[in-house]
Scaffold this motif. Structure first.
Motif, mmCIF file in Angstrom:
data_model
loop_
_atom_site.group_PDB
_atom_site.id
_atom_site.type_symbol
_atom_site.label_atom_id
_atom_site.label_comp_id
_atom_site.label_asym_id
_atom_site.label_seq_id
_atom_site.Cartn_x
_atom_site.Cartn_y
_atom_site.Cartn_z
ATOM 1 N N CYS A 181 0.702 -1.136 -0.108
ATOM 2 C CA CYS A 181 -0.095 0.198 -0.135
ATOM 3 C C CYS A 181 1.216 0.925 0.381
ATOM 4 O O CYS A 181 1.278 1.552 1.275
ATOM 5 N N PRO A 182 1.245 1.670 -1.365
ATOM 6 C CA PRO A 182 1.857 2.987 -0.913
ATOM 7 C C PRO A 182 0.763 4.393 -0.412
ATOM 8 O O PRO A 182 -0.434 4.840 -0.951
ATOM 9 N N PHE A 183 2.012 4.957 0.023
ATOM 10 C CA PHE A 183 1.141 6.204 0.602
ATOM 11 C C PHE A 183 1.771 7.748 0.110
ATOM 12 O O PHE A 183 3.111 7.699 0.297
ATOM 13 N N ARG A 184 0.607 8.753 -0.610
ATOM 14 C CA ARG A 184 1.558 9.967 -1.252
ATOM 15 C C ARG A 184 0.411 10.819 -0.238
ATOM 16 O O ARG A 184 -0.386 11.016 -0.167
ATOM 17 N N TRP A 185 2.158 11.883 -0.008
ATOM 18 C CA TRP A 185 1.199 13.170 0.532
ATOM 19 C C TRP A 185 0.780 14.006 -0.684
ATOM 20 O O TRP A 185 1.517 14.070 -1.367
ATOM 21 N N ASP A 186 -0.569 14.426 -0.103
ATOM 22 C CA ASP A 186 -0.874 15.729 -1.656
ATOM 23 C C ASP A 186 -1.046 16.958 0.015
ATOM 24 O O ASP A 186 -1.614 16.916 0.324
ATOM 25 N N LYS A 209 -4.354 18.845 -0.637
ATOM 26 C CA LYS A 209 -5.578 18.413 0.138
ATOM 27 C C LYS A 209 -4.711 17.812 1.773
ATOM 28 O O LYS A 209 -5.892 17.586 2.781
ATOM 29 N N SER A 210 -3.551 18.346 2.006
ATOM 30 C CA SER A 210 -3.650 17.972 3.423
ATOM 31 C C SER A 210 -3.634 16.766 3.784
ATOM 32 O O SER A 210 -4.420 16.785 4.837
ATOM 33 N N ALA A 211 -3.706 15.699 2.978
ATOM 34 C CA ALA A 211 -3.811 14.251 3.618
ATOM 35 C C ALA A 211 -2.929 13.182 2.665
ATOM 36 O O ALA A 211 -2.013 13.529 1.181
ATOM 37 N N PHE A 212 -2.597 11.890 3.047
ATOM 38 C CA PHE A 212 -1.935 10.920 2.676
ATOM 39 C C PHE A 212 -3.108 10.125 1.400
ATOM 40 O O PHE A 212 -4.065 10.790 1.803
ATOM 41 N N VAL A 213 -2.317 10.513 1.033
ATOM 42 C CA VAL A 213 -3.349 9.053 -0.489
ATOM 43 C C VAL A 213 -2.895 8.525 -1.183
ATOM 44 O O VAL A 213 -1.789 7.712 -0.865
#
Length: 737
Positions: free
Chosen positions: A126-131, A134-138
C-alpha cells in the motif's frame, strides 16, 4: 413536452466512468472524525467494531502486468509503503515458538525455519502519497494472491511447503479466498532461482552448439526389428529424396510449387523456415520420428531435423533443406539462439510476484510493517534466496536491499507520548488501528481519539472490477492499516506533515530517523535488531517476565516422565543444590524444560551428577532426589549449545523430546558440549561411595541407639541431610580435579 423528451435520455444515461471512483474515494476518506464513512458491515473479531469500506485492488496472475505498471508510478510518488503478508503457517511445532530465554542465534534459527517451511499466500502493498493540496495522505492498497507453482518446463524442482491447520482455520474464518489463491495466485522465482535457471539455460545452449555437427556420431541407431520399420524407413528415404531433388534442381522454387500436392500431405506440410525450404512433420509417433532422424543422418547431409516449440509450448518438428555444411551450422546456431531467447522470456515471465519486490527495492522507499521481522524474513526467503546462516548477515543483507524499514509495534513502545496514548491497550494491529484511525474503524462502546492525519483511499478509475472492499487479515487491507497507524504515530512523535513536500525523504526526518531500521526479532525477545550493524541491543521499554537469561548457566532436560511438571523438576534440583540454586525454570513443552542455575559451575555439577547416578546401581541412586527426574531411564540433559544444535536441525518432530532424540541419535553418548563424562572424572565414584557409607553408618547408629526400632524407621529428612553432605563433598572434589 419536447424539452422533457430531450432530457429523458440524459436522465437514463449511466454516470461517467470517473464519477464512481471519486464517489468511492470520498466515501472511504477520513475527512473528519465527526463524519466517518459508512460501514461496510464487516465485523471485527470478538465483536469489537466494524470496518469502513476500503477499496483494495485484487491482483492475480491475470492482471499482474497492468497492476505492476500502475503500481510503479504509485510507489515512485509515495512517501512510504506499507507491507503485510499472509502465510500458510508460523511454527512447525510448539517448541519452535520464540521464547524469552532464547539466545539471539536460537531465535533466528526458529524464525529461519518458519520462513523456509511455510508459504506466502498473499502480499499486501500500500503506497501512501502525501498530497499538499488536500493536506492528506492518498493510499493505494493492493492485495496480491500468491501460489508457488512450476513455471519452467525444463525445471525438475517442485515447490513444497507446510500448512499449519490453526493458521488456515484462522484465514478461513476471515473469508480468505483459497480458490483464487490456488487457481489464480501469482507464482515467482527468487533472485537465486532466476540466476540458477539462467545458468542452466546457458549450459543447455552451450551443449546444444557443441553437440553439432557431431550429433550423428553420438546418436545410437534405432534397431529395425519389424517389417513395418523397414518399409517406413525406406518410404521416408524415397520421399525425402524426391523432395530434395525438387529443391536442388530448381533453386528458385517458390512456396506455391513447394505446396503442390506431390509433396504436401496431412503428415508432410511444405513451408519455409529461416528463409529455407522445409517440411513440417505432423502426426508421427515418437518412434517414427526417431526413424526419420536416422534416415536423415545416414542418407542426407543437406537435410536437417529441427525441433522447436511454438507459442503455445507445442513441439514443432521440421526437416529443413540447407545448401552446405556451413549453412547447416548457421541454421543450428540460429535455432539455438531462438531457443535461448524464448527460454529467457519464460524465465522473465516466471519471476512473477518478485517484480513487485524488485520495484519496491529499486525505489528505496521507506518500508513500514507491523511486527514485521518474520514478514521480512519471508520476503528474503521467497524472493531473494536462502536465508543467511547468522542473524547479523541477515540484517546486513536486508539493509542492502531495503535500506529504510520501520516497525510500527516498536514505534508504539519507543515514544513516551505514544506509550501514554496506548496505555493498557493491546499492540495488535487491529487494536491500534481502531484507536488511532476512528474514521475507518469505529469501536462500539469505547472512546477513540481524533486522528491528526487525514487519509484518503484512491481507486483506479479504469479497472474498478479488480477492486473489493478490504477486510481485516487480508494482506492488502492489513498493509493499509499498517500505513494508517504509522502516519498517526508519526504525528504523535512530532512529525509535521503539513510542512512535508512530496520531494522530501520521510526517512530523513529528525523526529523519525532514530526509530528506523530497528526491528524487534519477536514480541518477547526484549531486544531490537539494528539492521545497519546486525547487532542486537536491549529494548528499554520491554518488561522481562523472567530473570535475565545467562545462557552459560542453562541446562536443557528432556525425556522425563510425562506427569512431571517444571515445578516438580525445580523442587528436585533445589533439594540437591540448594533453594537458591535455580533462578528460572521454563517449559519448552510437556517433554522438555530449560533450567537456569544461579552459578555457572552448577551446570557441570548437575550433568556429572546425573551421569553418575545413572551408572550406579545402588541405594544412593534410588534414594537421591534426582531419581524422580531420572525415573524411566529416558531422561537426557545437555548444555545450551546442544539446545541450539537441536533447533538448527532440519528435522522437525512435534514434541521436543522426539526432536532431541532424533538429532542426538547419531551419538552413543549424551551431547554435553565440552563436559567430561562423569565416569571419567577422578574421584566421582569414591565420593558417591563415601556418601553411601555415611548413609549406612547413620542408619546403623540410629539402629544401635534404639534397638527396638527398626532400621527402616530412619526419617526422610535424615536421608536428605546425608545426601546433601554427599553433594557438597562431591562438588568440592570435582572442582579440585
Amino acid at each position: 413536452m419536447q424539452c422533457r423528451r430531450r432530457l429523458a435520455p440524459l436522465l437514463r444515461a449511466p454516470p461517467p466512468k470517473t464519477l464512481l471512483p471519486r464517489l468511492l474515494s470520498r466515501l472511504v476518506s477520513s475527512s473528519s472524525p465527526s463524519s466517518p464513512p459508512p460501514s461496510s458491515g464487516g465485523g471485527d473479531e470478538a465483536g469489537d467494531g466494524s470496518v469502513a469500506g476500503v477499496a483494495v485492488k485484487q491482483v492475480t496472475r491475470g492482471n499482474l502486468a497492468e497492476a505492476l505498471e500502475e503500481l510503479r508510478a504509485r510507489v515512485r510518488d509515495a512517501a512510504f509503503v506499507g507491507i503485510d503478508l499472509e502465510m500458510s503457517g508460523v511454527t512447525s511445532a510448539p517448541w519452535r515458538d520464540t521464547f524469552e530465554l532464547d539466545r539471539a542465534d536460537v531465535r533466528y534459527l526458529k524464525l529461519r525455519d518458519s520462513a523456509k517451511r511455510f508459504a506466502v499466500l498473499q502480499l499486501g502493498v500500500c503506497p501512501f502519497r502525501w498530497d499538499p493540496a488536500k493536506s492528506a495522505f492518498v493510499a493505494h492498497p493492493h492485495n496480491f494472491f500468491i501460489f508457488p507453482r512450476k513455471e519452467l518446463p525444463y525445471d525438475s524442482s517442485s515447490h513444497e511447503f507446510l500448512c499449519q491447520t490453526t493458521s488456515l482455520d484462522f484465514l478461513a474464518k476471515h473469508q480468505f479466498d483459497f480458490n483464487t489463491c490456488f487457481h489464480e495466485g501469482i507464482s515467482y522465482l527468487s533472485r537465486a532461482q532466476e540466476e540458477e535457471a539462467l545458468q542452466k539455460l546457458n549450459v543447455l545452449h552451450h551443449d546444444g552448439l557443441s553437440a553439432f555437427p557431431n550429433t550423428s556420431k553420438q546418436e545410437e541407431d534405432v534397431q529395425l526389428k519389424s517389417t513395418a520399420d523397414l518399409l517406413f524407413s525406406e518410404r521416408m528415404k524415397i520421399r525425402f529424396n524426391e523432395w530434395r531433388d525438387a529443391i536442388s534442381t530448381n533453386p528458385r522454387v517458390d512456396n506455391h510449387k513447394l505446396g503442390s500436392n506431390k509433396f504436401t500431405t496431412n503428415q508432410f506440410q511444405t513451408v519455409f523456415f529461416k528463409m529455407r525450404p522445409a517440411i513440417m512433420l505432423d502426426g508421427f509417433t515418437s518412434h517414427q520420428l526417431k526413424l526419420i532422424q536416422q534416415v536423415l543422418r545416414k542418407n542426407f547431409r543437406d537435410l536437417m531435423y529441427v525441433s522447436t516449440f511454438g507459442e503455445d509450448e507445442t513441439s514443432e518438428k521440421r526437416v529443413v533443406y540447407t545448401d552446405n555444411n556451413e549453412d547447416s551450422i548457421l541454421l543450428m546456431k540460429d535455432v539455438q539462439e531462438d531457443l535461448l531467447r524464448s527460454r529467457k522470456v519464460k524465465v522473465e515471465s516466471a519471476i512473477g510476484i518478485r517484480h513487485v519486490i524488485d520495484l519496491i527495492a529499486s525505489e528505496r522507499k521507506l518500508i513500514v510493517g507491523h511486527s514485521c521481522f518474520l514478514d521480512i524474513a519471508q520476503v528474503y526467503s521467497k524472493f531473494i534466496g536462502p536465508l543467511p546462516s547468522s542473524i547479523k548477515d541477515f540484517a546486513l543483507a536486508i539493509n542492502r536491499i531495503f535500506p529504510h524499514v520501520v516497525d510500527t509495534r516498536h514505534l508504539m513502545s519507543a515514544s513516551d507520548a505514544v506509550q501514554h496514548l496506548m496505555r493498557q491497550k493491546s499492540k495488535a494491529l487491529s487494536s491500534a488501528f481502531s484507536l488511532l484511525c476512528p474514521a475507518f474503524h469505529s469501536t462500539a462502546g469505547e472512546a477513540s481519539i481524533p486522528a491528526p492525519v487525514r487519509i484518503e483511499v484512491e481507486a483506479d478509475e479504469t479497472m474498478l472490477s479488480c477492486f473489493a472492499s478490504g477486510a481485516k487479515h487480508e494482506a492488502g487491507y492489513d498493509a493499509f492499516m499498517t500505513g494508517c497507524v504509522f502516519a498517526q504515530l508519526c504525528a504523535h512523535i512530532g512529525v509535521k506533515f503539513e510542512d512535508f513536500t512530496p520531494k522530501e525523504n520521510l526517512e530523513m526526518n529528525k523526529k523519525l530517523k532514530k526509530y528506523i531500521n530497528l526491528l524487534p526479532p519477536s514480541f518477547n525477545s526484549g531486544t531490537v535488531l539494528d539492521l545497519r550493524t546486525g547487532m542486537e541491543r536491549p529494548d528499554a521499554c520491554y518488561k522481562l517476565r523472567y530473570p535475565a537469561a545467562v545462557h552459560d548457566n542453562i541446562v536443557l532436560i528432556w525425556g522425563f516422565q510425562s506427569g512431571l511438571s517444571a515445578k516438580d523438576i525445580k523442587g528436585c534440583i533445589c533439594k540437591v543444590f540448594g533453594p537458591a540454586s535455580v533462578t528460572t525454570v521454563f517449559s519448552i513443552d510437556s517433554t522438555a524444560v530449560l533450567i537456569q542455575f544461579s552459578k555457572q559451575e552448577s551446570v557441570n555439577d548437575f550433568l556429572d551428577l546425573k551421569a553418575t547416578l545413572e551408572k550406579q546401581d545402588s541405594a544412593i541412586s534410588v534414594l537421591h532426589p534426582l531419581s524422580t527426574i531420572l525415573e524411566g531411564g529416558q531422561t537426557r540433559a545437555a548444555n545450551y549449545d546442544t539446545y541450539r544444535d537441536i533447533c538448527s536441525s532440519s528435522v522437525t518432530k512435534y514434541f521436543f523430546a522426539d526432536q532431541a532424540n532424533a538429532v542426538c541419535s547419531a551419538s552413543d553418548t549424551e551431547l554435553r558440549g565440552e563436559n567430561v563424562d562423569a565416569s571419567d572424572a577422578p574421584g566421582t565414584n569414591s565420593v558417591l561411595d563415601e556418601t553411601a557409607r555415611t548413609l549406612v553408618k547413620q542408619a546403623e547408629g540410629t539402629q544401635h541407639s534404639s534397638k527396638k526400632q527398626d532400621a527402616t524407621d530412619i526419617s526422610c529428612q535424615d536421608i536428605l541431610d546425608v545426601l546433601q553432605d554427599g553433594k557438597t563433598l562431591f562438588g568440592k572434589q570435582t572442582r579440585r580435579t
